[in-house]
Write a protein that holds these residues in place. Structure first.
Motif, PDB file in Angstrom:
ATOM      1  N   ASN A  74      -7.421   6.297  -1.470  1.00 28.68           N
ATOM      2  CA  ASN A  74      -8.121   4.907  -1.284  1.00 28.68           C
ATOM      3  C   ASN A  74      -9.907   5.690  -2.074  1.00 28.68           C
ATOM      4  O   ASN A  74     -10.546   5.132  -1.059  1.00 28.68           O
ATOM      5  CB  ASN A  74      -8.299   6.073   0.136  1.00 28.68           C
ATOM      6  N   TRP A  98       0.404  -1.007  -0.174  1.00 27.05           N
ATOM      7  CA  TRP A  98       0.193  -0.168  -0.496  1.00 27.05           C
ATOM      8  C   TRP A  98       1.169   1.500  -0.036  1.00 27.05           C
ATOM      9  O   TRP A  98       0.643   2.383   0.766  1.00 27.05           O
ATOM     10  CB  TRP A  98      -1.357  -0.317   0.877  1.00 27.05           C
ATOM     11  N   VAL A 107      -0.123  10.357   3.609  1.00 25.05           N
ATOM     12  CA  VAL A 107       0.380   9.044   4.228  1.00 25.05           C
ATOM     13  C   VAL A 107       1.017   8.765   2.737  1.00 25.05           C
ATOM     14  O   VAL A 107       2.054   7.606   2.943  1.00 25.05           O
ATOM     15  CB  VAL A 107      -0.690   8.258   4.613  1.00 25.05           C
ATOM     16  N   TYR A 116      -9.782   8.581   2.815  1.00 30.53           N
ATOM     17  CA  TYR A 116      -9.708   7.975   4.156  1.00 30.53           C
ATOM     18  C   TYR A 116      -8.546   8.592   5.004  1.00 30.53           C
ATOM     19  O   TYR A 116      -7.125   8.476   3.627  1.00 30.53           O
ATOM     20  CB  TYR A 116      -9.843   6.070   3.754  1.00 30.53           C
ATOM     21  N   HIS A 117      -8.423   8.549   6.098  1.00 25.83           N
ATOM     22  CA  HIS A 117      -7.319   9.153   7.265  1.00 25.83           C
ATOM     23  C   HIS A 117      -7.470   7.944   7.865  1.00 25.83           C
ATOM     24  O   HIS A 117      -6.836   8.468   9.209  1.00 25.83           O
ATOM     25  CB  HIS A 117      -7.591  10.442   7.114  1.00 25.83           C
ATOM     26  N   GLY A 118      -7.001   7.212   8.179  1.00 29.89           N
ATOM     27  CA  GLY A 118      -6.899   5.992   9.129  1.00 29.89           C
ATOM     28  C   GLY A 118      -8.255   5.844   9.577  1.00 29.89           C
ATOM     29  O   GLY A 118      -9.279   6.438   9.509  1.00 29.89           O
ATOM     30  N   GLY A 122      -0.092   6.028  10.264  1.00 31.42           N
ATOM     31  CA  GLY A 122      -0.389   7.067   9.776  1.00 31.42           C
ATOM     32  C   GLY A 122      -2.431   7.375  10.670  1.00 31.42           C
ATOM     33  O   GLY A 122      -2.641   8.538  10.753  1.00 31.42           O
ATOM     34  N   SER A 129     -10.767   4.343   1.529  1.00 27.36           N
ATOM     35  CA  SER A 129     -10.593   2.542   1.436  1.00 27.36           C
ATOM     36  C   SER A 129     -11.305   1.560   1.554  1.00 27.36           C
ATOM     37  O   SER A 129     -12.357   0.773   1.402  1.00 27.36           O
ATOM     38  CB  SER A 129      -9.442   2.901   2.443  1.00 27.36           C
ATOM     39  N   ASP A 189      -3.397  15.176   3.840  1.00 27.98           N
ATOM     40  CA  ASP A 189      -2.672  13.827   4.031  1.00 27.98           C
ATOM     41  C   ASP A 189      -2.260  13.245   3.605  1.00 27.98           C
ATOM     42  O   ASP A 189      -2.176  13.031   2.406  1.00 27.98           O
ATOM     43  CB  ASP A 189      -4.415  12.809   5.356  1.00 27.98           C
TER      44      ASP A 189
END
Ligand code: KE4
Length: 425
Positions: free
Chosen positions: A209, A59, A239, A142-144, A115, A155, A237
């Protein structure tokens, strides 16, 4: 029964869904997940020893390829001296200095272990710095899995079609507002309504995502302008995009500066890592220099730092991003041609070495247009490619990741597998 299938049956008895992260379960594409036994360069090998050309790259972290000799060497060099101390080390300082040198808006950075942790900390920092509670995010980003971010997320949440997640208190979810990506009018409206309550806007500067969705021209600059107008912080973000689109990430690529940047993946070289950074006046609010608390047992872990530093050294070498871009261009242009020849309707989005083929005829610019995809057709394509030795992301709503280790021969083989697979759709 394949070894992967056997392992999956066994895993389901002891791990929820048999996996340690939902998207790995192949729920969106069907069949049993591939259990990986090893990887090298652009290849992964399953528990039965079968080889696949890998376009997931864990990923994102494996941008220089799997089991890179320099990264393994860096790990060997430090692991004999111990694996974690819970005390500061020189490696963490070296990593921080490399991140600050590479990422234009970052003057100070704090390491964490994922992340998700980076985003959770960045949101708390934005709320603490502004004294405001509301957060703006965008549908499909998607931010976790931090509570405040599980609202209209992409995601795995999108892959599994989860409305959002149970367990997130309504009172907290109510502080997060999710707007359509690439829609400046919606953002202006939200700020007109409650701009003085909005602590920050968090965005994937290029969405990874929902599959790869680039910002429309001017979108990122509009976020910057509107945040400045209302005194909200802008969080990129990065990540996924960090150190992938350029050494300085999307903010270097698009020349738009956020106030806080979240990072992860590549800076760990495959080991658990996350980071958040920004202007000194903001970052100094973080304990122990300031009152906003954040901590972590394995933050700055020496093995993750050592692998991440070597990854960044390789990515700092001349020509790296041109090579990544060229490999991804070859693949996507080739796939487009093969799909056309097969009469398969598909749309391709690509930014540098991040890309997605969407099974739709509609240009994919946001969550709504991404959802026009024929996910059943994607699933059939995924399985057909897997059977022909190509490992794609097991969801239409994930991105593909090119690495420095992918060869022209890998691309030729991938296109041949696609040509064969398209015939079966
Ligand atoms: P982690 O907590 O998974 O390290 O990072 C969360 C995160 C934050 N921000 C962005 C933009 C991300 O893409 C991620 C995680 N990415 C997914 C891939 N789409 C991780 C894969 C998974 O969930 O298994």
């Amino acid at each position: 029964m394949s070894k992967s299938a056997e392992l999956f049956e066994r895993a389901k008895k002891s791990i929820p869904g048999g996996v340690n992260s939902p998207v790995r379960a192949f729920r969106a594409v069907g069949g049993n997940p591939v259990f990986v036994s090893k990887a090298a360069g652009s290849k992964i090998y399953d528990a039965d020893g079968r080889e696949y050309i890998d376009y997931v790259g864990s990923w994102g972290p494996m941008i220089v390829g799997h089991a890179n000799a320099r990264i393994l060497g860096a790990l060997r060099k430090v692991m004999g001296d111990g694996t974690s101390f819970g005390a500061p080390t020189e490696l963490e300082v070296e990593m921080a200095e490399m991140v600050i040198k590479a990422v234009p808006s970052v003057e100070m950075v704090r390491m964490v272990s994922s992340g998700t942790e980076a985003v959770m900390s960045a949101l708390r920092l934005a709320r603490g710095f502004t004294g405001r509670d509301k957060i703006i995010k965008f549908d499909g980003c998607y931010h976790g899995h931090g509570d405040s971010m599980l609202v209209q997320a992409g995601s795995g949440v999108e892959t599994l079609g989860l409305p959002d997640s149970p367990g997130v208190p309504a009172a907290l979810a109510g502080l997060t507002r999710s707007l359509p990506y690439n829609d400046v009018t919606a953002l202006e409206h939200a700020f007109k309504e409650e701009g003085d309550k909005i602590a920050c806007v968090i965005v994937e500067p290029v969405i990874g995502n929902m599959g790869c969705i680039p910002p429309q021209p001017g979108f990122l600059q509009s976020l910057r302008t509107i945040c400045d107008k209302y005194g909200a912080l802008l969080i990129f973000d990065e990540v996924i995009t960090g150190f992938r689109l350029a050494l300085g990430g999307a903010q270097e690529y698009y020349k738009v500066m956020p106030d806080i940047t979240t990072m992860g993946k590549i800076i760990g070289g495959g080991l658990p890592v996350g980071a958040y950074g920004g202007r000194k006046e903001i970052m100094e609010k973080i304990a122990p220099s300031g009152p906003i608390y954040q901590a972590g047992t394995l933050s700055g872990n020496p093995l993750a730092m050592s692998a991440g530093i070597e990854n960044l050294k390789i990515l700092s070498e001349p020509g790296v991003y041109a090579k990544l871009d060229e490999s991804a261009r070859l693949l996507c242009d080739g796939m487009k041609k093969v799909a056309e020849e097969a009469g398969v309707k598909a749309v391709f989005n690509r930014v540098g070495s991040l890309f997605t083929m969407f099974f739709t005829e509609t240009p994919v610019t946001d969550y709504k247009t991404a959802k026009t995809c024929d996910t059943a057709r994607f699933a059939k394509f995924f399985i057909g490619m897997l059977e022909r030795g190509v490992y794609l992301a097991p969801s239409q709503f994930e991105a593909g990741f090119m690495s420095l280790a992918h060869s022209k021969d890998d691309v030729v083989k991938t296109l041949e597998a696609a040509r064969e697979t398209f015939k079966t759709l």
